[in-house]
Design a protein around this motif. Structure first.
Motif, PDB file in Angstrom:
ATOM      1  N   LYS A  35       0.820  -1.205   0.000  1.00 23.44           N
ATOM      2  CA  LYS A  35       0.000   0.000   0.000  1.00 23.44           C
ATOM      3  C   LYS A  35       0.862   1.266   0.000  1.00 23.44           C
ATOM      4  O   LYS A  35       2.030   1.239   0.376  1.00 23.44           O
ATOM      5  CB  LYS A  35      -0.910   0.021   1.226  1.00 23.44           C
ATOM      6  CG  LYS A  35      -1.912  -1.121   1.279  1.00 23.44           C
ATOM      7  CD  LYS A  35      -2.685  -1.102   2.580  1.00 23.44           C
ATOM      8  CE  LYS A  35      -3.650  -2.286   2.661  1.00 23.44           C
ATOM      9  NZ  LYS A  35      -4.336  -2.350   3.968  1.00 23.44           N
ATOM     10  N   ILE A  36       0.262   2.354  -0.436  1.00 21.91           N
ATOM     11  CA  ILE A  36       0.837   3.682  -0.259  1.00 21.91           C
ATOM     12  C   ILE A  36       0.046   4.342   0.860  1.00 21.91           C
ATOM     13  O   ILE A  36      -1.160   4.549   0.742  1.00 21.91           O
ATOM     14  CB  ILE A  36       0.735   4.523  -1.543  1.00 21.91           C
ATOM     15  CG1 ILE A  36       1.637   3.946  -2.639  1.00 21.91           C
ATOM     16  CG2 ILE A  36       1.103   5.982  -1.262  1.00 21.91           C
ATOM     17  CD1 ILE A  36       1.499   4.640  -3.976  1.00 21.91           C
ATOM     18  N   THR A  37       0.704   4.630   1.972  1.00 23.51           N
ATOM     19  CA  THR A  37       0.017   5.199   3.131  1.00 23.51           C
ATOM     20  C   THR A  37       0.166   6.717   3.138  1.00 23.51           C
ATOM     21  O   THR A  37       1.277   7.240   3.059  1.00 23.51           O
ATOM     22  CB  THR A  37       0.580   4.624   4.442  1.00 23.51           C
ATOM     23  OG1 THR A  37       0.500   3.193   4.395  1.00 23.51           O
ATOM     24  CG2 THR A  37      -0.209   5.128   5.637  1.00 23.51           C
ATOM     25  N   GLY A  74       0.062   1.056  -9.118  1.00 20.12           N
ATOM     26  CA  GLY A  74      -0.343  -0.325  -8.912  1.00 20.12           C
ATOM     27  C   GLY A  74      -0.513  -0.714  -7.459  1.00 20.12           C
ATOM     28  O   GLY A  74      -0.709  -1.889  -7.154  1.00 20.12           O
ATOM     29  N   ARG A  75      -0.475   0.258  -6.554  1.00 21.37           N
ATOM     30  CA  ARG A  75      -0.614  -0.012  -5.120  1.00 21.37           C
ATOM     31  C   ARG A  75      -1.849   0.702  -4.587  1.00 21.37           C
ATOM     32  O   ARG A  75      -2.171   1.807  -5.011  1.00 21.37           O
ATOM     33  CB  ARG A  75       0.625   0.470  -4.360  1.00 21.37           C
ATOM     34  CG  ARG A  75       1.906  -0.246  -4.779  1.00 21.37           C
ATOM     35  CD  ARG A  75       3.140   0.587  -4.474  1.00 21.37           C
ATOM     36  NE  ARG A  75       3.296   0.863  -3.053  1.00 21.37           N
ATOM     37  CZ  ARG A  75       4.201   1.727  -2.578  1.00 21.37           C
ATOM     38  NH1 ARG A  75       4.985   2.407  -3.393  1.00 21.37           N
ATOM     39  NH2 ARG A  75       4.298   1.911  -1.272  1.00 21.37           N
ATOM     40  N   GLN A  76      -2.553   0.077  -3.656  1.00 20.56           N
ATOM     41  CA  GLN A  76      -3.726   0.683  -3.057  1.00 20.56           C
ATOM     42  C   GLN A  76      -3.317   1.816  -2.110  1.00 20.56           C
ATOM     43  O   GLN A  76      -2.265   1.770  -1.461  1.00 20.56           O
ATOM     44  CB  GLN A  76      -4.538  -0.365  -2.285  1.00 20.56           C
ATOM     45  CG  GLN A  76      -5.163  -1.443  -3.179  1.00 20.56           C
ATOM     46  CD  GLN A  76      -6.384  -0.917  -3.909  1.00 20.56           C
ATOM     47  OE1 GLN A  76      -7.454  -0.769  -3.329  1.00 20.56           O
ATOM     48  NE2 GLN A  76      -6.235  -0.644  -5.203  1.00 20.56           N
ATOM     49  N   VAL A  77      -4.151   2.845  -2.051  1.00 19.93           N
ATOM     50  CA  VAL A  77      -3.910   3.989  -1.177  1.00 19.93           C
ATOM     51  C   VAL A  77      -4.631   3.760   0.147  1.00 19.93           C
ATOM     52  O   VAL A  77      -5.818   3.435   0.175  1.00 19.93           O
ATOM     53  CB  VAL A  77      -4.416   5.290  -1.834  1.00 19.93           C
ATOM     54  CG1 VAL A  77      -4.364   6.453  -0.840  1.00 19.93           C
ATOM     55  CG2 VAL A  77      -3.598   5.618  -3.078  1.00 19.93           C
ATOM     56  N   GLU A  78      -3.917   3.966   1.234  1.00 20.77           N
ATOM     57  CA  GLU A  78      -4.511   3.883   2.567  1.00 20.77           C
ATOM     58  C   GLU A  78      -4.343   5.232   3.263  1.00 20.77           C
ATOM     59  O   GLU A  78      -3.245   5.800   3.281  1.00 20.77           O
ATOM     60  CB  GLU A  78      -3.823   2.800   3.391  1.00 20.77           C
ATOM     61  CG  GLU A  78      -4.396   2.662   4.804  1.00 20.77           C
ATOM     62  CD  GLU A  78      -3.773   1.504   5.565  1.00 20.77           C
ATOM     63  OE1 GLU A  78      -4.411   0.448   5.669  1.00 20.77           O
ATOM     64  OE2 GLU A  78      -2.634   1.679   6.026  1.00 20.77           O
ATOM     65  N   LEU A  79      -5.427   5.745   3.807  1.00 17.29           N
ATOM     66  CA  LEU A  79      -5.384   6.990   4.556  1.00 17.29           C
ATOM     67  C   LEU A  79      -5.242   6.696   6.044  1.00 17.29           C
ATOM     68  O   LEU A  79      -6.022   5.928   6.603  1.00 17.29           O
ATOM     69  CB  LEU A  79      -6.665   7.806   4.338  1.00 17.29           C
ATOM     70  CG  LEU A  79      -7.077   8.104   2.894  1.00 17.29           C
ATOM     71  CD1 LEU A  79      -8.364   8.930   2.895  1.00 17.29           C
ATOM     72  CD2 LEU A  79      -5.980   8.823   2.136  1.00 17.29           C
ATOM     73  N   VAL A 104       4.837   7.064   7.227  1.00 13.91           N
ATOM     74  CA  VAL A 104       3.899   7.116   6.104  1.00 13.91           C
ATOM     75  C   VAL A 104       4.657   7.515   4.838  1.00 13.91           C
ATOM     76  O   VAL A 104       5.712   8.156   4.891  1.00 13.91           O
ATOM     77  CB  VAL A 104       2.742   8.097   6.365  1.00 13.91           C
ATOM     78  CG1 VAL A 104       1.917   7.641   7.565  1.00 13.91           C
ATOM     79  CG2 VAL A 104       3.258   9.520   6.565  1.00 13.91           C
ATOM     80  N   ASP A 105       4.116   7.140   3.684  1.00  8.50           N
ATOM     81  CA  ASP A 105       4.780   7.439   2.417  1.00  8.50           C
ATOM     82  C   ASP A 105       4.597   8.889   1.999  1.00  8.50           C
ATOM     83  O   ASP A 105       5.503   9.510   1.441  1.00  8.50           O
ATOM     84  CB  ASP A 105       4.228   6.526   1.317  1.00  8.50           C
ATOM     85  CG  ASP A 105       4.432   5.061   1.635  1.00  8.50           C
ATOM     86  OD1 ASP A 105       5.610   4.649   1.741  1.00  8.50           O
ATOM     87  OD2 ASP A 105       3.435   4.343   1.802  1.00  8.50           O
ATOM     88  N   LEU A 106       3.404   9.430   2.251  1.00  9.79           N
ATOM     89  CA  LEU A 106       3.040  10.776   1.840  1.00  9.79           C
ATOM     90  C   LEU A 106       2.259  11.446   2.957  1.00  9.79           C
ATOM     91  O   LEU A 106       1.660  10.755   3.794  1.00  9.79           O
ATOM     92  CB  LEU A 106       2.160  10.731   0.574  1.00  9.79           C
ATOM     93  CG  LEU A 106       2.711   9.997  -0.649  1.00  9.79           C
ATOM     94  CD1 LEU A 106       1.583   9.733  -1.646  1.00  9.79           C
ATOM     95  CD2 LEU A 106       3.827  10.803  -1.308  1.00  9.79           C
TER      96      LEU A 106
END
Length: 404
Positions: A35-37, A74-79, A104-106
């Motif tokens: 995931k991208i967090t 190609g990765r799901q986003v997680e908040l 976190v990534d962003l």
């Protein structure tokens, strides 16, 4: 990196919400490392909770739409969302935890200039891209931030430019002559109110009252009495939500009837009409967003937001969604989403490019200030509609304002 930001502040009993928004059934899908967090602190309680929840929904809508299309890279986003309780100290602790401990990534910004500035300082120390939906006051862009970008068409002091121009263009015998101002002690609220105040003053109108009140003010009887006594033609309210409602109700009780009433954000909230007894006719507010705007991504946003939340999006939701769109464009262009060298690539892309969003194409100057203008809305016939500028207006400007 300074010692200040090597530590992770204690969060105590802070509320932590994990909103995966990663699939239509809400299960998130995939392993955590896939995931991208995205880390976010929002005022879900406290003085700014009403718009804060709107911003939360805008972020959630963006994440769901992105994830339904296969995610980012190609990765799901997680908040990962923390509740800063509308507190500046808490928002600093939140972003320190999100970036320093949770890795976190962003990150993206909170609601309110009062929270954006301290949050942006943390992001700057960690060299993180910081796109934000609600820090519009002039002071935000005087801090020397290199990584901050405001995701809206215009800053607070310029929100009412179109209205000021229209008032000053009126024939002298029709133009209002006096102005009363009441503003929350808040950079955004004051920026919106004072931008209009100063332009009207420069155009020859007289300021007959200029009141400032703390963010936690609930009793507006004294302020309302001062304004009503002036019988000012123009009322300018530098408000968030509840304070704007409370001021109007107090003025209604005193039977004060301005010819023009312009507020910052309060009239755009869905609950506004009911809260002031459905006496909205003629009330004005600036907006950077219209549900009917012809921008390519806006139709999809409105349709899918309504399917997700059961109602149309408003400006707070749109600004958060726009923030997501800006970050999304940068991630796709840089082909990365993580802390470290990637963040410089993300910042460089946003600084140098025009990005298409639901509020139109956005570009920024070196301070992160957007290079555009806001539209002006007015309650007409029980609906809030665009009246300025003429290129986007939905109905004619009503002046003088009907009684409330």
């Amino acid at each position: 990196m300074s010692n200040t930001f090597r530590r992770v502040a204690a969060l105590g009993a802070a509320t932590i919400l994990l909103t995966s928004a990663c699939s239509s059934d809400g299960d998130g899908g995939g392993a955590a490392e896939d995931k991208i967090t995205v880390g976010i602190s929002l005022p879900l309680t406290g003085d700014f909770s009403e718009p804060g929840k709107g911003v939360q929904q805008g972020y959630q809508a963006w994440a769901k739409i992105v994830n339904d299309k296969g995610g980012l890279l190609g990765r799901q986003v997680e908040l990962k969302i923390l509740d800063d309780q509308s507190n500046a100290d808490r928002v600093v602790a939140d972003y320190e935890q999100l970036i320093g401990k949770d890795q976190v990534d962003l990150v993206v910004g909170p609601f309110s200039t009062r929270l954006v500035v301290p949050a942006a300082r943390v992001a700057e120390e960690y060299d993180m891209l910081f796109v934000e939906p609600a820090g519009a006051a002039k002071a935000v862009f005087e801090q020397g931030f290199k990584n901050l970008f405001y995701a809206a068409p215009a800053v607070a002091n310029d929100h009412y430019n179109h209205l000021a121009e229209a008032i000053l263009a009126m024939p002298a015998d029709q133009r209002p002559k006096t102005v009363a101002v009441a503003s929350m002690d808040d950079p955004f609220a004051q920026g919106t109110a004072y931008g209009l105040r100063d332009k009207l003053k420069a155009g020859g109108l007289t300021i007959v009252a200029d009141e400032v009140y703390p963010p936690n003010t609930t009793d507006f009887n004294q302020i309302a009495a001062k304004i009503a006594a002036t019988k000012a033609d123009v009322l300018i309210g530098g408000s968030q939500y509840q304070d704007g409602v409370n001021l109007i109700v107090a003025l209604q009780q005193l039977r004060y009837q301005p010819k023009l009433a312009a507020f910052s954000t309060a009239p755009t909230e869905p609950e506004f009409a009911k809260a002031i007894g459905n006496k909205t006719e003629g009330v004005l507010s600036p907006t950077g967003y219209s549900q009917d705007a012809p921008y390519p991504s806006n139709k999809e946003f409105v349709e899918k937001y309504k399917a997700q939340f059961g109602r149309d999006p408003e400006e707070d939701q749109a600004n958060a969604y726009t923030t997501g769109q800006v970050v999304e464009a940068a991630v796709k262009a840089a082909n990365c989403a993580e802390q470290g060298e990637c963040q410089k690539k993300l910042v460089d892309f946003v600084r140098k490019n025009k990005i298409e969003t639901v509020v139109g194409p956005l570009t920024w100057d070196a301070t992160g200030k957007p290079q555009g203008a806001h539209m002006i809305q007015q309650w007409v016939g029980g609906e809030i509609k665009i009246v300025f500028p003429k290129e986007t207006k939905e109905t004619e400007f009503v002046y003088p304002k009907p009684a409330w």
